[in-house]
Design an enzyme around this catalytic site. Structure first.
Site, PDB file in Angstrom:
ATOM      1  N   GLU A  52     -45.276  18.086  29.031  1.00 28.35           N
ATOM      2  CA  GLU A  52     -46.248  17.218  28.618  1.00 28.35           C
ATOM      3  C   GLU A  52     -46.826  17.615  26.926  1.00 28.35           C
ATOM      4  O   GLU A  52     -46.712  16.994  26.135  1.00 28.35           O
ATOM      5  CB  GLU A  52     -46.818  16.619  29.720  1.00 28.35           C
ATOM      6  CG  GLU A  52     -46.257  16.002  30.944  1.00 28.35           C
ATOM      7  CD  GLU A  52     -45.690  16.671  31.939  1.00 28.35           C
ATOM      8  OE1 GLU A  52     -45.642  16.120  33.243  1.00 28.35           O
ATOM      9  OE2 GLU A  52     -45.444  17.947  31.652  1.00 28.35           O
ATOM     10  N   THR A 195     -16.414  42.798  45.317  1.00 30.79           N
ATOM     11  CA  THR A 195     -15.805  42.435  43.798  1.00 30.79           C
ATOM     12  C   THR A 195     -17.099  43.316  42.597  1.00 30.79           C
ATOM     13  O   THR A 195     -16.128  43.625  42.053  1.00 30.79           O
ATOM     14  CB  THR A 195     -17.088  41.249  43.855  1.00 30.79           C
ATOM     15  OG1 THR A 195     -16.288  40.449  44.536  1.00 30.79           O
ATOM     16  CG2 THR A 195     -17.048  40.472  42.180  1.00 30.79           C
ATOM     17  N   ASP A 199     -13.547  44.644  40.488  1.00 35.78           N
ATOM     18  CA  ASP A 199     -13.387  44.347  38.945  1.00 35.78           C
ATOM     19  C   ASP A 199     -14.119  44.622  38.279  1.00 35.78           C
ATOM     20  O   ASP A 199     -13.825  44.616  37.146  1.00 35.78           O
ATOM     21  CB  ASP A 199     -14.096  42.304  39.398  1.00 35.78           C
ATOM     22  CG  ASP A 199     -13.096  42.103  40.122  1.00 35.78           C
ATOM     23  OD1 ASP A 199     -12.089  42.387  39.974  1.00 35.78           O
ATOM     24  OD2 ASP A 199     -13.250  40.571  40.546  1.00 35.78           O
ATOM     25  N   GLY A 297     -17.206  37.398  46.658  1.00 41.40           N
ATOM     26  CA  GLY A 297     -16.083  37.293  47.197  1.00 41.40           C
ATOM     27  C   GLY A 297     -15.981  36.429  48.203  1.00 41.40           C
ATOM     28  O   GLY A 297     -17.114  36.278  49.632  1.00 41.40           O
ATOM     29  N   LEU A 301     -19.080  34.135  50.831  1.00 38.82           N
ATOM     30  CA  LEU A 301     -19.565  33.185  50.899  1.00 38.82           C
ATOM     31  C   LEU A 301     -19.123  33.187  52.565  1.00 38.82           C
ATOM     32  O   LEU A 301     -20.126  32.707  53.086  1.00 38.82           O
ATOM     33  CB  LEU A 301     -18.020  32.907  50.377  1.00 38.82           C
ATOM     34  CG  LEU A 301     -18.639  32.839  48.696  1.00 38.82           C
ATOM     35  CD1 LEU A 301     -17.294  32.004  48.103  1.00 38.82           C
ATOM     36  CD2 LEU A 301     -19.820  32.265  48.174  1.00 38.82           C
ATOM     37  N   SER A 303     -20.206  34.887  55.706  1.00 39.17           N
ATOM     38  CA  SER A 303     -20.984  34.913  56.158  1.00 39.17           C
ATOM     39  C   SER A 303     -22.250  34.305  55.652  1.00 39.17           C
ATOM     40  O   SER A 303     -22.515  33.242  56.754  1.00 39.17           O
ATOM     41  CB  SER A 303     -21.813  35.941  55.745  1.00 39.17           C
ATOM     42  OG  SER A 303     -22.431  36.883  56.850  1.00 39.17           O
TER      43      SER A 303
END
Length: 367
Positions: A52, A195, A199, A297, A301, A303
């Site tokens: 604002e 991961t 990767d 991974g 997920l 858990s």
């Protein structure tokens, strides 16, 4: 309800500020005088001006007698900056239209009320587009915990990689561009050590041209025993990498990672090899992480779902079939015993992105 052009512009401004304002909410504001936008602003990083104020400063004398559109009701309390309501009243704004009440229960509604007492016409005009803007802030300001967004890409048969572990790429380039947008808007990205080892990801947020941004989300690696390599690419990227270790991590490995540029925080073990996720979220909340993007991974997920800690899912589905009984699935963990205990995903939205599909929704177990 339909969104007016000035409010839509305010929403666009707010979305552009996502990821840079935490723990403050990202707000957009537009000042309109005689049907013309005279000023606009968005929330700057903490300690700097609110939306604002930016819009009023840009409008200058044209703010007097104007209508101010804002995505969130103006603040009426002193924090790092003075109340926006005071500046609005002083500028002589005639009308304020807000798309959302502040979800902070200590101040919600008080900003609009203060404006009304001062003679400013203050109106709430809710719109669905704004609800998504503040879902993370609403959770954080009421619980102190980050809003957890689970993201994964899978094939039509529910695989995230081949049986050899190759996962580049399940989804297409347009879907990966969408992931970059998610990264730009979040405060932290979480992955597991598997991961990292498989990767060697950079876990960076990049601009539309592919260049790394100056502001990077916190990179969080769940690595109970500090196996992250010192030469991991993410440790050479701008921003901070936080290794979530456990008391079982060897001291020399902790020091090795610190020497490589990482921060290391130790949490309690929930099970062998897995740090207690609820404690991790508490720590991230203390670090002003409002929105957490979990990129996998399957173990992590799984858990999170087992513990009921996922607030939202973004699932990319690619038109490919991988197959293989040993190929990885996106969600592992324990899972439910009965279908009646499975997570239902509410408020789902489906959008095509190139050849892929993105499904977004909110998991819950309410019958």
């Amino acid at each position: 309800m339909s969104v007016s052009h000035p409010m839509q512009r305010a929403i666009d401004l707010a979305r552009g500020a996502l990821g840079s304002t935490s723990p403050n909410p990202a707000v957009g504001a537009v000042v309109v005088q005689d049907g013309i936008i005279a000023g606009e602003g968005y929330t700057l990083p903490p300690g700097q001006r609110h939306a604002e104020i930016g819009a009023l400063q840009q409008a200058g004398p044209l703010a007097k007698g104007s209508t101010l559109y804002t995505t969130l009701e103006p603040c009426c309390h002193f924090g790092r900056t003075p109340p926006c309501t005071d500046a609005i009243i002083s500028a002589g704004v005639r009308e304020v239209i807000a798309a959302s009440i502040d979800p902070n229960p200590l101040v919600g509604g008080k900003g609009l009320e203060k404006l009304r007492v001062a003679g400013v016409e203050a109106t709430l005009e809710p719109c669905s587009d704004v609800g998504e803007l503040y879902e993370g802030f609403a959770k954080h300001v009421t619980t102190g915990l980050p809003f957890v967004l689970a993201k994964f890409a899978m094939s039509l048969d529910g695989k995230i990689a081949t049986y050899t572990g190759d996962s580049k790429w399940v989804s297409g380039p347009l879907a990966r561009d969408e992931v970059q947008r998610m990264r730009r808007e979040c405060d932290a990205i979480m992955v597991g050590i598997n991961t990292v080892l498989a990767d060697d990801p950079q876990l960076t947020a990049r601009a539309h041209d592919g260049s790394a941004l100056n502001r990077q989300p916190l990179r969080v690696v769940l690595d109970s025993h500090c196996r992250t390599p010192s030469e991991a690419r993410m440790l050479r990227e701008p921003g901070t990498t936080l290794i979530i270790a456990s008391g079982e991590a060897p001291g020399q490995e902790i020091e090795r990672l610190r020497a490589a540029g990482a921060e290391v925080w130790s949490g309690p073990l929930h099970s062998p090899g897995m740090v207690e996720m609820s404690e991790v979220l508490v720590e991230l909340g203390h670090r002003d992480v409002v929105s957490l993007l979990v990129e996998g991974g399957g173990i992590i997920l799984g858990s999170l779902f087992d513990m009921g800690l996922v607030d939202k899912v973004n699932v990319f589905i690619a038109p490919v079939i991988i197959g293989g009984s040993q190929a990885s699935s996106p969600i592992e963990g324990h899972g439910p015993e009965f279908m009646s205990q499975a997570w239902k995903v509410d408020k789902t939205e489906i959008r095509q992105i190139g050849p892929d599909w993105l499904i977004t929704g909110y998991p819950n177990r309410t019958p």
